[in-house]
Write an enzyme that holds these catalytic residues in place. Sequence first.
Site, mmCIF file in Angstrom:
data_model
loop_
_atom_site.group_PDB
_atom_site.id
_atom_site.type_symbol
_atom_site.label_atom_id
_atom_site.label_comp_id
_atom_site.label_asym_id
_atom_site.label_seq_id
_atom_site.Cartn_x
_atom_site.Cartn_y
_atom_site.Cartn_z
ATOM 1 C CG ASP A 67 -0.304 -0.470 2.504
ATOM 2 O OD1 ASP A 67 0.939 -0.468 2.584
ATOM 3 O OD2 ASP A 67 -1.028 -0.836 3.431
ATOM 4 C CG ASN A 136 -8.993 -1.768 11.949
ATOM 5 O OD1 ASN A 136 -8.028 -2.393 11.483
ATOM 6 N ND2 ASN A 136 -9.472 -0.680 11.370
ATOM 7 C CG HIS A 138 -5.803 -2.307 8.857
ATOM 8 N ND1 HIS A 138 -5.933 -1.061 9.416
ATOM 9 C CD2 HIS A 138 -4.462 -2.566 8.899
ATOM 10 C CE1 HIS A 138 -4.749 -0.607 9.769
ATOM 11 N NE2 HIS A 138 -3.835 -1.502 9.466
ATOM 12 C CD GLU A 143 -8.596 0.711 7.778
ATOM 13 O OE1 GLU A 143 -8.676 -0.188 8.633
ATOM 14 O OE2 GLU A 143 -7.789 1.670 7.868
HETATM 15 C C1 F6R Z 1 1.315 -1.280 6.027
HETATM 16 C C2 F6R Z 1 0.220 -2.222 6.215
HETATM 17 C C3 F6R Z 1 -0.615 -2.155 7.464
HETATM 18 C C4 F6R Z 1 0.216 -2.426 8.717
HETATM 19 C C5 F6R Z 1 -0.641 -2.354 9.981
HETATM 20 C C6 F6R Z 1 0.171 -2.590 11.230
HETATM 21 O O1 F6R Z 1 1.960 -1.513 4.810
HETATM 22 O O2 F6R Z 1 -0.025 -3.031 5.378
HETATM 23 O O3 F6R Z 1 -1.657 -3.089 7.373
HETATM 24 O O4 F6R Z 1 0.789 -3.703 8.608
HETATM 25 O O5 F6R Z 1 -1.264 -1.113 10.053
HETATM 26 O O6 F6R Z 1 1.104 -1.558 11.386
HETATM 27 P P1 F6R Z 1 2.214 -1.608 12.532
HETATM 28 O O7 F6R Z 1 3.142 -2.703 12.154
HETATM 29 O O8 F6R Z 1 2.872 -0.264 12.482
HETATM 30 O O9 F6R Z 1 1.477 -1.892 13.803
#
Ligand code: F6R
Length: 242
Positions: A67, A136, A138, A143
């Site tokens: 992303d 959550n 994701h 989301e």
């Molecule tokens: C980012 C992504 C997100 C993160 C998630 C957890 O490329 O795909 O889904 O993996 O938000 O983020 P952290 O590791 O910072 O808790």
Amino acid sequence: MKIKIFDDPMQMGFMAATEVKNQLNGKKDSVLILPTGSTPIPVYKNLVNMYNKGEVSFADAITFNLDEYIGIESDHEERYYNFMKRNLFSHVDIKEENINIPDSRTQDCEAECVKYEKKYRASGCADLALLGIGNNGHIGFNEPGTSFDSVTHVTHIAESTIKANSRFFASEDLVPKAAMTMGISTILSAKKIFILITGKAKHDILMKLISSNEADESIPATALRLHKDVTIYADREAAGLI
Ligand code: F6R
């Protein structure tokens, strides 16, 4: 879904990096899906160490990031392209033309998503995907409520994700509100998936993920139940008493 539990994030990072190394040593032109965020940093640190010791090369690797934010300045350190350069790509021998991250500098993000999905599918899809998970549930920026049939698309970032990611920005107002993300079906096309889950704050979502009996669009990561080769890489804090 298998689960491996490690003492701490560094041990998790070493073991996940070892698997990436083995994947690349077995197939030099492996296609990898990669995440950003704080969880994969120990994996990238270990991969850089392994590269410096001559244990692995990225010379033929092809990477697709999950992303990218929309509406972030090109030189912002939280732009995922810059994050990946800083944490991995600048330190290894990957070729610039083999790095793929949705380009949000474009005027037409919808068209960029179509182009991205097409290029990803044309690569033969990922041999290995590394994922993180949001509180959550994701994965990528898919989301809660995102269709499991989704492909790369433009999406609104959930309020709770904006709050969680505000730790990387000077203030919550500065967190972008939209992003481009690989869809759930894009992610599920990977041959093998590792989902990295560390820290106490991720305990509840880890429990929801492993106790869910079926895939449920209100918790995007449960889509991984539809895939036959998924391993959770957790640390003791996230796993709790499991
Ligand atoms: C980012 C992504 C997100 C993160 C998630 C957890 O490329 O795909 O889904 O993996 O938000 O983020 P952290 O590791 O910072 O808790």
